[in-house]
Design a protein around this motif. Sequence first.
Motif, PDB file in Angstrom:
ATOM      1  N   THR A   1     -28.997  11.196 -53.475  1.00 34.20           N
ATOM      2  CA  THR A   1     -27.740  12.387 -53.810  1.00 34.20           C
ATOM      3  C   THR A   1     -27.930  12.154 -55.451  1.00 34.20           C
ATOM      4  O   THR A   1     -28.542  11.083 -56.138  1.00 34.20           O
ATOM      5  CB  THR A   1     -26.452  11.919 -53.613  1.00 34.20           C
ATOM      6  OG1 THR A   1     -26.151  10.490 -53.934  1.00 34.20           O
ATOM      7  CG2 THR A   1     -26.373  12.082 -52.154  1.00 34.20           C
ATOM      8  N   ARG A   2     -27.498  13.278 -56.155  1.00 34.45           N
ATOM      9  CA  ARG A   2     -27.513  13.357 -57.282  1.00 34.45           C
ATOM     10  C   ARG A   2     -26.824  12.078 -58.369  1.00 34.45           C
ATOM     11  O   ARG A   2     -27.436  11.547 -59.237  1.00 34.45           O
ATOM     12  CB  ARG A   2     -26.872  14.552 -58.129  1.00 34.45           C
ATOM     13  CG  ARG A   2     -26.737  14.899 -59.603  1.00 34.45           C
ATOM     14  CD  ARG A   2     -26.538  16.346 -59.923  1.00 34.45           C
ATOM     15  NE  ARG A   2     -26.447  16.545 -61.286  1.00 34.45           N
ATOM     16  CZ  ARG A   2     -26.189  17.604 -61.852  1.00 34.45           C
ATOM     17  NH1 ARG A   2     -25.827  18.718 -61.013  1.00 34.45           N
ATOM     18  NH2 ARG A   2     -26.170  17.903 -63.080  1.00 34.45           N
ATOM     19  N   ASN A   3     -25.678  11.787 -57.559  1.00 28.97           N
ATOM     20  CA  ASN A   3     -25.040  10.597 -58.191  1.00 28.97           C
ATOM     21  C   ASN A   3     -24.293   9.879 -56.924  1.00 28.97           C
ATOM     22  O   ASN A   3     -24.649  10.432 -55.625  1.00 28.97           O
ATOM     23  CB  ASN A   3     -23.875  10.990 -59.158  1.00 28.97           C
ATOM     24  CG  ASN A   3     -24.463  11.447 -60.274  1.00 28.97           C
ATOM     25  OD1 ASN A   3     -24.878  10.830 -61.344  1.00 28.97           O
ATOM     26  ND2 ASN A   3     -24.258  13.051 -60.440  1.00 28.97           N
ATOM     27  N   VAL A   4     -23.593   9.132 -56.964  1.00 26.79           N
ATOM     28  CA  VAL A   4     -22.615   8.365 -56.045  1.00 26.79           C
ATOM     29  C   VAL A   4     -21.422   8.476 -55.920  1.00 26.79           C
ATOM     30  O   VAL A   4     -20.708   7.883 -57.120  1.00 26.79           O
ATOM     31  CB  VAL A   4     -23.341   6.708 -55.882  1.00 26.79           C
ATOM     32  CG1 VAL A   4     -22.439   6.044 -54.673  1.00 26.79           C
ATOM     33  CG2 VAL A   4     -24.596   6.685 -55.604  1.00 26.79           C
ATOM     34  N   LEU A   5     -20.713   9.125 -55.355  1.00 26.57           N
ATOM     35  CA  LEU A   5     -19.300   9.473 -55.539  1.00 26.57           C
ATOM     36  C   LEU A   5     -18.462   8.330 -55.105  1.00 26.57           C
ATOM     37  O   LEU A   5     -18.437   7.695 -53.946  1.00 26.57           O
ATOM     38  CB  LEU A   5     -18.752  10.726 -54.363  1.00 26.57           C
ATOM     39  CG  LEU A   5     -17.387  10.842 -54.591  1.00 26.57           C
ATOM     40  CD1 LEU A   5     -16.762  11.658 -55.814  1.00 26.57           C
ATOM     41  CD2 LEU A   5     -17.076  12.203 -53.649  1.00 26.57           C
ATOM     42  N   ASP A   6     -17.719   7.816 -56.195  1.00 28.85           N
ATOM     43  CA  ASP A   6     -16.888   6.478 -55.940  1.00 28.85           C
ATOM     44  C   ASP A   6     -15.551   6.800 -55.684  1.00 28.85           C
ATOM     45  O   ASP A   6     -14.816   6.759 -56.436  1.00 28.85           O
ATOM     46  CB  ASP A   6     -17.167   5.688 -57.457  1.00 28.85           C
ATOM     47  CG  ASP A   6     -16.511   4.325 -57.495  1.00 28.85           C
ATOM     48  OD1 ASP A   6     -16.275   3.860 -56.241  1.00 28.85           O
ATOM     49  OD2 ASP A   6     -16.614   3.815 -58.341  1.00 28.85           O
ATOM     50  N   LEU A   7     -15.318   7.020 -54.120  1.00 29.46           N
ATOM     51  CA  LEU A   7     -14.204   7.259 -53.835  1.00 29.46           C
ATOM     52  C   LEU A   7     -13.378   6.018 -54.037  1.00 29.46           C
ATOM     53  O   LEU A   7     -11.910   5.928 -54.016  1.00 29.46           O
ATOM     54  CB  LEU A   7     -14.110   7.822 -52.485  1.00 29.46           C
ATOM     55  CG  LEU A   7     -14.489   9.124 -52.272  1.00 29.46           C
ATOM     56  CD1 LEU A   7     -14.476   9.523 -50.899  1.00 29.46           C
ATOM     57  CD2 LEU A   7     -13.882  10.245 -53.142  1.00 29.46           C
ATOM     58  N   GLY A   8     -13.836   4.751 -53.946  1.00 32.31           N
ATOM     59  CA  GLY A   8     -13.030   3.560 -54.264  1.00 32.31           C
ATOM     60  C   GLY A   8     -12.265   3.649 -55.735  1.00 32.31           C
ATOM     61  O   GLY A   8     -11.335   2.869 -55.816  1.00 32.31           O
ATOM     62  N   ALA A   9     -13.038   4.275 -56.498  1.00 29.26           N
ATOM     63  CA  ALA A   9     -12.247   4.058 -58.018  1.00 29.26           C
ATOM     64  C   ALA A   9     -11.397   5.099 -57.918  1.00 29.26           C
ATOM     65  O   ALA A   9     -10.240   5.029 -58.707  1.00 29.26           O
ATOM     66  CB  ALA A   9     -13.356   4.674 -58.838  1.00 29.26           C
ATOM     67  N   VAL A  10     -11.119   6.216 -56.858  1.00 34.03           N
ATOM     68  CA  VAL A  10     -10.277   7.088 -56.984  1.00 34.03           C
ATOM     69  C   VAL A  10      -8.898   6.395 -56.387  1.00 34.03           C
ATOM     70  O   VAL A  10      -7.703   6.466 -56.900  1.00 34.03           O
ATOM     71  CB  VAL A  10     -10.201   8.239 -55.941  1.00 34.03           C
ATOM     72  CG1 VAL A  10      -9.068   9.216 -55.747  1.00 34.03           C
ATOM     73  CG2 VAL A  10     -11.375   9.070 -56.342  1.00 34.03           C
ATOM     74  N   VAL A  11      -9.099   5.597 -55.415  1.00 33.32           N
ATOM     75  CA  VAL A  11      -7.763   4.633 -54.846  1.00 33.32           C
ATOM     76  C   VAL A  11      -7.518   3.656 -56.053  1.00 33.32           C
ATOM     77  O   VAL A  11      -6.373   3.467 -56.265  1.00 33.32           O
ATOM     78  CB  VAL A  11      -8.375   3.844 -53.545  1.00 33.32           C
ATOM     79  CG1 VAL A  11      -7.198   2.872 -53.227  1.00 33.32           C
ATOM     80  CG2 VAL A  11      -8.745   4.945 -52.470  1.00 33.32           C
ATOM     81  N   ALA A  12      -8.548   3.090 -56.711  1.00 33.72           N
ATOM     82  CA  ALA A  12      -8.226   2.168 -57.719  1.00 33.72           C
ATOM     83  C   ALA A  12      -7.367   2.804 -58.820  1.00 33.72           C
ATOM     84  O   ALA A  12      -6.451   2.084 -59.349  1.00 33.72           O
ATOM     85  CB  ALA A  12      -9.316   1.427 -58.178  1.00 33.72           C
ATOM     86  N   LEU A  13      -7.686   3.914 -59.318  1.00 35.26           N
ATOM     87  CA  LEU A  13      -6.893   4.619 -60.284  1.00 35.26           C
ATOM     88  C   LEU A  13      -5.645   4.903 -59.838  1.00 35.26           C
ATOM     89  O   LEU A  13      -4.593   5.006 -60.669  1.00 35.26           O
ATOM     90  CB  LEU A  13      -7.924   5.915 -60.852  1.00 35.26           C
ATOM     91  CG  LEU A  13      -8.980   5.603 -61.589  1.00 35.26           C
ATOM     92  CD1 LEU A  13      -9.962   6.774 -61.521  1.00 35.26           C
ATOM     93  CD2 LEU A  13      -8.933   5.088 -63.123  1.00 35.26           C
ATOM     94  N   ARG A  14      -5.455   5.229 -58.697  1.00 34.16           N
ATOM     95  CA  ARG A  14      -4.005   5.588 -58.313  1.00 34.16           C
ATOM     96  C   ARG A  14      -3.009   4.452 -58.392  1.00 34.16           C
ATOM     97  O   ARG A  14      -1.989   4.751 -58.658  1.00 34.16           O
ATOM     98  CB  ARG A  14      -4.211   5.981 -56.492  1.00 34.16           C
ATOM     99  CG  ARG A  14      -4.615   7.479 -56.708  1.00 34.16           C
ATOM    100  CD  ARG A  14      -4.651   7.959 -54.794  1.00 34.16           C
ATOM    101  NE  ARG A  14      -3.111   7.734 -54.303  1.00 34.16           N
ATOM    102  CZ  ARG A  14      -2.712   7.547 -53.104  1.00 34.16           C
ATOM    103  NH1 ARG A  14      -3.794   7.056 -52.532  1.00 34.16           N
ATOM    104  NH2 ARG A  14      -1.496   7.300 -52.924  1.00 34.16           N
ATOM    105  N   GLN A  15      -3.727   3.469 -58.193  1.00 31.62           N
ATOM    106  CA  GLN A  15      -2.944   2.072 -58.372  1.00 31.62           C
ATOM    107  C   GLN A  15      -2.729   1.695 -59.724  1.00 31.62           C
ATOM    108  O   GLN A  15      -1.598   1.205 -60.230  1.00 31.62           O
ATOM    109  CB  GLN A  15      -3.729   0.929 -57.535  1.00 31.62           C
ATOM    110  CG  GLN A  15      -3.619   1.238 -56.069  1.00 31.62           C
ATOM    111  CD  GLN A  15      -4.244  -0.061 -55.304  1.00 31.62           C
ATOM    112  OE1 GLN A  15      -4.863  -1.023 -56.010  1.00 31.62           O
ATOM    113  NE2 GLN A  15      -4.470  -0.037 -54.283  1.00 31.62           N
TER     114      GLN A  15
END
Length: 286
Positions: A182-196
């Motif tokens: 893939t062009r990059n790696v989508l960091d959905l873990g970062a989304v959860v972390a940023l919400r916190q």
Amino acid sequence: MQKAKLALKANSEHKTVIQLSDRVSIGGPDLLIVGGPCSVENQMQMEIIANRLAAAPVQALRGGVYKPRTSPYDFQGLGVEGLQILASMRDRYGLPVITEVMAISQIEEIAAHADVLQVGSRNMQNFDLLKALGQVNKPVLLKRGLAATIEELVMAAEYILSHGNSQVILCERGIRSFDSYTRNVLDLGAVVALRQITHLPIVVDPSHATGKRELVADLARAAVACGADGIMVECHPEPEKSISDARQTISLEDMVSLVRSLEPIAAAVGRSIPVGAGIVPRLSCV
């Protein structure tokens, strides 16, 4: 991260809602869906896109007019002409528009035409640009850098906030790794972390994260499921003919299908997709 005095949550309920227009916001119960081409190419292209997306319903329109390209010989955008096209789409279809700012010298002109100023991943730590955007009374969509940590993203937002602009939207758009599939790696873990961590709204851009159109829809749905406040997807009437980022661009038909597929997911996580954010006049130019 303790130095991020303004970006961090004061308590678990602390959440910022940002108005993009009188009818469109991000950070509240409504899911923000942004669609549009990588580059504004001409008036006709944008008429077709805006007309279809307003009915989808998509709540905001994206399009690049100043393009940071790897090669200096690639299309660099229409500049002011593109801004005028975007502004005409907002006036005609009622959709707030988002476009990228690359330099301090562009801020005034872009702010006069667009509703949200986007900072691209390459400029996430352009601190002079961030300081200048802190003095603008317009929302700023801040994209995570190609190899930026979560802390670096939050501290970049802090630059804008600390200079007076409280309207910052964070954007996860994938980070580089050793895997080239893939062009990059989508960091959905970062989304959860940023919400916190932060009270700022969070948008996910699955188009730049994947670089492959067949992967975009599933990752967009995953982004909504994990709590993103919005998604931003590249779409085009003829994706293969898109003047930039054609491989990651989906068709308008697929964009409409994606929006419909998001409705039950949004409902499951306490969100809703607002209907009627835009205006759909008869398209007389095609």
